[in-house]
Design a protein around this motif. Structure first.
Motif, PDB file in Angstrom:
ATOM      1  N   THR A 103      27.227 -48.620  67.696  1.00 25.64           N
ATOM      2  CA  THR A 103      25.795 -48.603  67.999  1.00 25.64           C
ATOM      3  C   THR A 103      24.968 -49.039  66.794  1.00 25.64           C
ATOM      4  OG1 THR A 103      25.689 -46.257  67.410  1.00 25.64           O
ATOM      5  CG2 THR A 103      26.078 -46.806  69.731  1.00 25.64           C
ATOM      6  N   ALA A 104      23.741 -49.493  67.090  1.00 25.59           N
ATOM      7  CA  ALA A 104      22.861 -50.028  66.052  1.00 25.59           C
ATOM      8  C   ALA A 104      21.457 -49.471  66.205  1.00 25.59           C
ATOM      9  CB  ALA A 104      22.823 -51.549  66.133  1.00 25.59           C
ATOM     10  N   GLY A 105      20.697 -49.539  65.106  1.00 22.39           N
ATOM     11  CA  GLY A 105      19.278 -49.260  65.163  1.00 22.39           C
ATOM     12  C   GLY A 105      18.517 -50.512  65.563  1.00 22.39           C
ATOM     13  N   VAL A 106      17.212 -50.446  65.615  1.00 22.65           N
ATOM     14  CA  VAL A 106      16.414 -51.597  66.029  1.00 22.65           C
ATOM     15  C   VAL A 106      16.199 -52.547  64.851  1.00 22.65           C
ATOM     16  CG1 VAL A 106      15.243 -50.335  67.860  1.00 22.65           C
ATOM     17  CG2 VAL A 106      14.235 -50.379  65.560  1.00 22.65           C
ATOM     18  N   ASN A 107      15.994 -53.817  65.200  1.00 21.29           N
ATOM     19  CA  ASN A 107      15.585 -54.856  64.256  1.00 21.29           C
ATOM     20  C   ASN A 107      16.553 -55.014  63.078  1.00 21.29           C
ATOM     21  OD1 ASN A 107      13.920 -56.946  63.419  1.00 21.29           O
ATOM     22  ND2 ASN A 107      12.574 -55.605  62.217  1.00 21.29           N
ATOM     23  N   VAL A 108      17.861 -55.035  63.385  1.00 24.27           N
ATOM     24  CA  VAL A 108      18.860 -55.263  62.336  1.00 24.27           C
ATOM     25  C   VAL A 108      19.866 -56.317  62.806  1.00 24.27           C
ATOM     26  CG1 VAL A 108      18.693 -52.990  61.251  1.00 24.27           C
ATOM     27  CG2 VAL A 108      20.284 -53.333  63.160  1.00 24.27           C
ATOM     28  N   ALA A 109      20.338 -57.109  61.857  1.00 23.01           N
ATOM     29  CA  ALA A 109      21.449 -58.025  62.127  1.00 23.01           C
ATOM     30  C   ALA A 109      22.745 -57.228  62.043  1.00 23.01           C
ATOM     31  CB  ALA A 109      21.458 -59.160  61.115  1.00 23.01           C
ATOM     32  N   THR A 110      23.629 -57.424  62.986  1.00 19.86           N
ATOM     33  CA  THR A 110      24.880 -56.664  63.013  1.00 19.86           C
ATOM     34  C   THR A 110      26.077 -57.606  62.929  1.00 19.86           C
ATOM     35  OG1 THR A 110      25.011 -56.685  65.438  1.00 19.86           O
ATOM     36  CG2 THR A 110      23.828 -54.850  64.406  1.00 19.86           C
ATOM     37  N   THR A 111      27.179 -57.083  62.389  1.00 19.57           N
ATOM     38  CA  THR A 111      28.445 -57.824  62.363  1.00 19.57           C
ATOM     39  C   THR A 111      29.584 -56.844  62.596  1.00 19.57           C
ATOM     40  OG1 THR A 111      28.980 -57.564  60.007  1.00 19.57           O
ATOM     41  CG2 THR A 111      27.491 -59.369  60.600  1.00 19.57           C
ATOM     42  N   THR A 204      21.982 -61.604  65.371  1.00 12.69           N
ATOM     43  CA  THR A 204      20.622 -61.414  64.855  1.00 12.69           C
ATOM     44  C   THR A 204      19.801 -60.711  65.928  1.00 12.69           C
ATOM     45  OG1 THR A 204      19.820 -63.557  65.678  1.00 12.69           O
ATOM     46  CG2 THR A 204      20.769 -63.503  63.453  1.00 12.69           C
ATOM     47  N   PRO A 205      18.825 -59.889  65.535  1.00 14.91           N
ATOM     48  CA  PRO A 205      18.012 -59.168  66.518  1.00 14.91           C
ATOM     49  C   PRO A 205      16.935 -60.070  67.118  1.00 14.91           C
ATOM     50  CG  PRO A 205      17.236 -58.666  64.319  1.00 14.91           C
ATOM     51  CD  PRO A 205      18.442 -59.564  64.148  1.00 14.91           C
ATOM     52  N   GLU A 206      16.176 -59.502  68.026  1.00 17.14           N
ATOM     53  CA  GLU A 206      15.019 -60.219  68.556  1.00 17.14           C
ATOM     54  C   GLU A 206      14.086 -60.603  67.409  1.00 17.14           C
ATOM     55  OE1 GLU A 206      14.337 -58.170  72.913  1.00 17.14           O
ATOM     56  OE2 GLU A 206      13.474 -57.205  71.144  1.00 17.14           O
ATOM     57  N   GLY A 215      15.032 -55.540  69.598  1.00 11.39           N
ATOM     58  CA  GLY A 215      16.374 -55.146  69.999  1.00 11.39           C
ATOM     59  C   GLY A 215      17.463 -55.741  69.114  1.00 11.39           C
ATOM     60  N   SER A 216      18.468 -54.919  68.789  1.00 11.14           N
ATOM     61  CA  SER A 216      19.645 -55.358  68.036  1.00 11.14           C
ATOM     62  C   SER A 216      20.855 -55.370  68.965  1.00 11.14           C
ATOM     63  CB  SER A 216      19.906 -54.416  66.855  1.00 11.14           C
ATOM     64  OG  SER A 216      18.765 -54.312  66.027  1.00 11.14           O
ATOM     65  N   ILE A 217      21.906 -56.063  68.555  1.00  9.01           N
ATOM     66  CA  ILE A 217      23.090 -56.210  69.410  1.00  9.01           C
ATOM     67  C   ILE A 217      24.172 -55.225  68.984  1.00  9.01           C
ATOM     68  CG2 ILE A 217      24.942 -57.787  70.106  1.00  9.01           C
ATOM     69  CD1 ILE A 217      22.934 -60.057  70.004  1.00  9.01           C
ATOM     70  N   GLU A 218      24.727 -54.522  69.983  1.00  9.40           N
ATOM     71  CA  GLU A 218      25.798 -53.554  69.787  1.00  9.40           C
ATOM     72  C   GLU A 218      27.096 -54.090  70.395  1.00  9.40           C
ATOM     73  OE1 GLU A 218      23.185 -49.466  69.965  1.00  9.40           O
ATOM     74  OE2 GLU A 218      23.801 -50.355  71.875  1.00  9.40           O
ATOM     75  N   VAL A 219      28.218 -53.517  69.965  1.00 11.49           N
ATOM     76  CA  VAL A 219      29.532 -54.010  70.396  1.00 11.49           C
ATOM     77  C   VAL A 219      30.309 -52.869  71.042  1.00 11.49           C
ATOM     78  CG1 VAL A 219      31.664 -55.151  69.697  1.00 11.49           C
ATOM     79  CG2 VAL A 219      29.522 -55.670  68.493  1.00 11.49           C
ATOM     80  N   GLY A 220      30.896 -53.162  72.241  1.00  7.48           N
ATOM     81  CA  GLY A 220      31.596 -52.118  72.978  1.00  7.48           C
ATOM     82  C   GLY A 220      33.097 -52.292  73.084  1.00  7.48           C
ATOM     83  N   ALA A 221      33.614 -53.525  72.933  1.00  9.16           N
ATOM     84  CA  ALA A 221      35.059 -53.727  73.079  1.00  9.16           C
ATOM     85  C   ALA A 221      35.442 -55.116  72.590  1.00  9.16           C
ATOM     86  CB  ALA A 221      35.495 -53.548  74.529  1.00  9.16           C
ATOM     87  N   PHE A 222      36.687 -55.222  72.091  1.00 13.29           N
ATOM     88  CA  PHE A 222      37.317 -56.499  71.748  1.00 13.29           C
ATOM     89  C   PHE A 222      38.668 -56.570  72.456  1.00 13.29           C
ATOM     90  CE2 PHE A 222      34.636 -55.981  67.991  1.00 13.29           C
ATOM     91  CZ  PHE A 222      34.289 -57.277  67.617  1.00 13.29           C
ATOM     92  N   GLU A 223      39.102 -57.778  72.809  1.00 11.37           N
ATOM     93  CA  GLU A 223      40.490 -57.989  73.201  1.00 11.37           C
ATOM     94  C   GLU A 223      40.862 -59.443  72.930  1.00 11.37           C
ATOM     95  OE1 GLU A 223      40.982 -57.096  77.373  1.00 11.37           O
ATOM     96  OE2 GLU A 223      40.398 -59.110  78.002  1.00 11.37           O
ATOM     97  N   TRP A 224      42.158 -59.668  72.770  1.00 10.07           N
ATOM     98  CA  TRP A 224      42.700 -61.023  72.591  1.00 10.07           C
ATOM     99  C   TRP A 224      43.662 -61.289  73.731  1.00 10.07           C
ATOM    100  CZ3 TRP A 224      46.687 -62.425  68.192  1.00 10.07           C
ATOM    101  CH2 TRP A 224      47.078 -63.769  68.331  1.00 10.07           C
ATOM    102  N   ASN A 225      43.356 -62.291  74.555  1.00 10.56           N
ATOM    103  CA  ASN A 225      44.268 -62.749  75.597  1.00 10.56           C
ATOM    104  C   ASN A 225      45.159 -63.832  75.001  1.00 10.56           C
ATOM    105  OD1 ASN A 225      43.294 -61.051  77.627  1.00 10.56           O
ATOM    106  ND2 ASN A 225      41.632 -62.461  78.116  1.00 10.56           N
TER     107      ASN A 225
END
Length: 356
Positions: A103-111, A204-206, A215-225
């Motif tokens: 999860t992320a806060g608002v107005n932040v770039a995430t990686t 990058t956020p809005e 709004g900032s972007i959050e990540v919920g899952a990764f997979e490699w097919n």
């Protein structure tokens, strides 16, 4: 027409073929949906049915390998920026996720950058054969803008291998989400076995609206097919040497009879000690080939330098690379035979057969 002969199906064309004319015969083969598996087609014959006086027949079967796939979850969360959570929050299926997110806060770039375990088989090279799937969403607090962005990169052991394998903008906001498909080519990797593969997403956020609610972007899952090749070890069925015995300074040739079910070329190694691998012999090398050739028997030459009975260990390796078992043998090297000659009335002995 199609004729069945036990477990073999024959496709038969009844034609009156004339000399000098060209004919195009076509058929479609749909292999069973079984992976991994190996299938044979052919050989094509012209004339009567196979084995009863055909005029011509192909020398060998066509070989079809049905490759395998598997889905891998990440095994480590290597880096994260402006995100809160752990590896367990992104190890679920992106298409049926649980409620845990980075999860992320608002107005932040995430990686976020994750690594994957080594797949069962070597990833197959080719455009878009490998795929990362990443579940993302925008924070519930947002300005409703669509200028947020994400970019996915392929890394290997911390090094960038393929930049921007997927990108986009306008990610839906919590409670909605989207799955990003990022396809790539494993020929960009330095390892053949797929070890060290990493997925890296940057966002990058809005950019518009109130800074306190961008709004900032959050990540919920990764997979490699993984699309990987199932490799069968090559088989070394026999090895011979000759001439045997030989003499110091002469050439001994090693002849290796081999086969590879995957129709790959091989390298031949002939060593003075047991325990070699795809990298080469553990000690001294009598001879080897380096071009993954397809000649059978495969040969390499050794120029003898000392007398005695020599033991050798031979094996072949394909380009996966996997190797056959070893076969051993011996060859004998004798001293050069003295040669007598008359030169200007003088009798001379020369072990090289040369008058100096």
């Amino acid at each position: 027409s199609v004729r069945e002969n036990g477990e073999v199906k024959e496709i038969v064309w009844q034609l009156d073929m004339q000399k000098g004319k060209e004919y195009q015969l076509e058929y479609t083969f749909d292999a069973p949906d079984i992976s991994p598996e190996f299938y044979l087609l052919g050989p094509l014959s012209i004339g009567s049915s196979v084995g009863s006086g055909q005029a011509w027949q192909e020398a060998r079967y066509w070989q079809i390998a049905s490759d395998a796939t598997e889905t891998l979850s990440p095994d480590a969360l290597l880096t994260q920026t402006n995100l809160t959570g752990s590896i367990t929050d992104v190890q679920d299926d992106p298409d049926s996720p649980d409620s845990n997110w980075l999860t992320a806060g608002v107005n932040v770039a995430t990686t976020a950058r994750v690594s994957f375990p080594t797949p069962t088989g070597a990833p197959r090279d080719g455009a878009d054969l490998q795929e990362f799937r990443i579940l993302i969403r925008k924070t519930a607090t947002n300005n409703g803008k669509t200028d947020d962005t994400y970019t996915v990169h392929l890394y290997e052991d911390g090094n960038l291998r393929q930049s921007t394998i997927a990108s986009g903008s306008g990610v839906p906001a919590d409670p909605s989400s989207t799955v990003v498909s990022a396809t790539w080519d494993s020929s960009n990797l330095t390892s053949n076995d797929g070890s060290g593969v990493e997925a890296y997403i940057t966002t990058t956020p809005e950019a518009g609206g109130s800074p306190t609610s961008r709004g900032s972007i959050e990540v919920g899952a990764f997979e490699w097919n993984v699309d990987y090749s199932t490799n069968n070890n090559p088989v070394l069925s026999s090895v011979k040497d000759g001439p045997d015995p030989s003499q110091v300074g002469n050439t001994v040739t090693f002849y290796a009879d081999w086969n590879d079910q995957d129709a790959e070329g091989v390298n031949l190694f002939v060593c003075d000690q047991s325990g070699g691998n795809q990298a080469g012999c553990p000690s001294s090398t009598y001879c080897y080939t380096s071009d993954h050739g397809t000649s059978d028997p495969m040969t390499c030459d050794y120029t003898t330098s000392s007398t005695g009975t020599k033991t050798y260990y031979a094996y072949v390796c394909d380009n996966e690379p996997t190797c056959s078992g070893e076969l051993s043998g011996t060859f004998t090297v004798n001293a050069a035979t003295p040669v007598s000659k008359i030169f200007d009335g003088m009798f001379m002995l020369d072990y090289q057969g040369i008058i100096k």
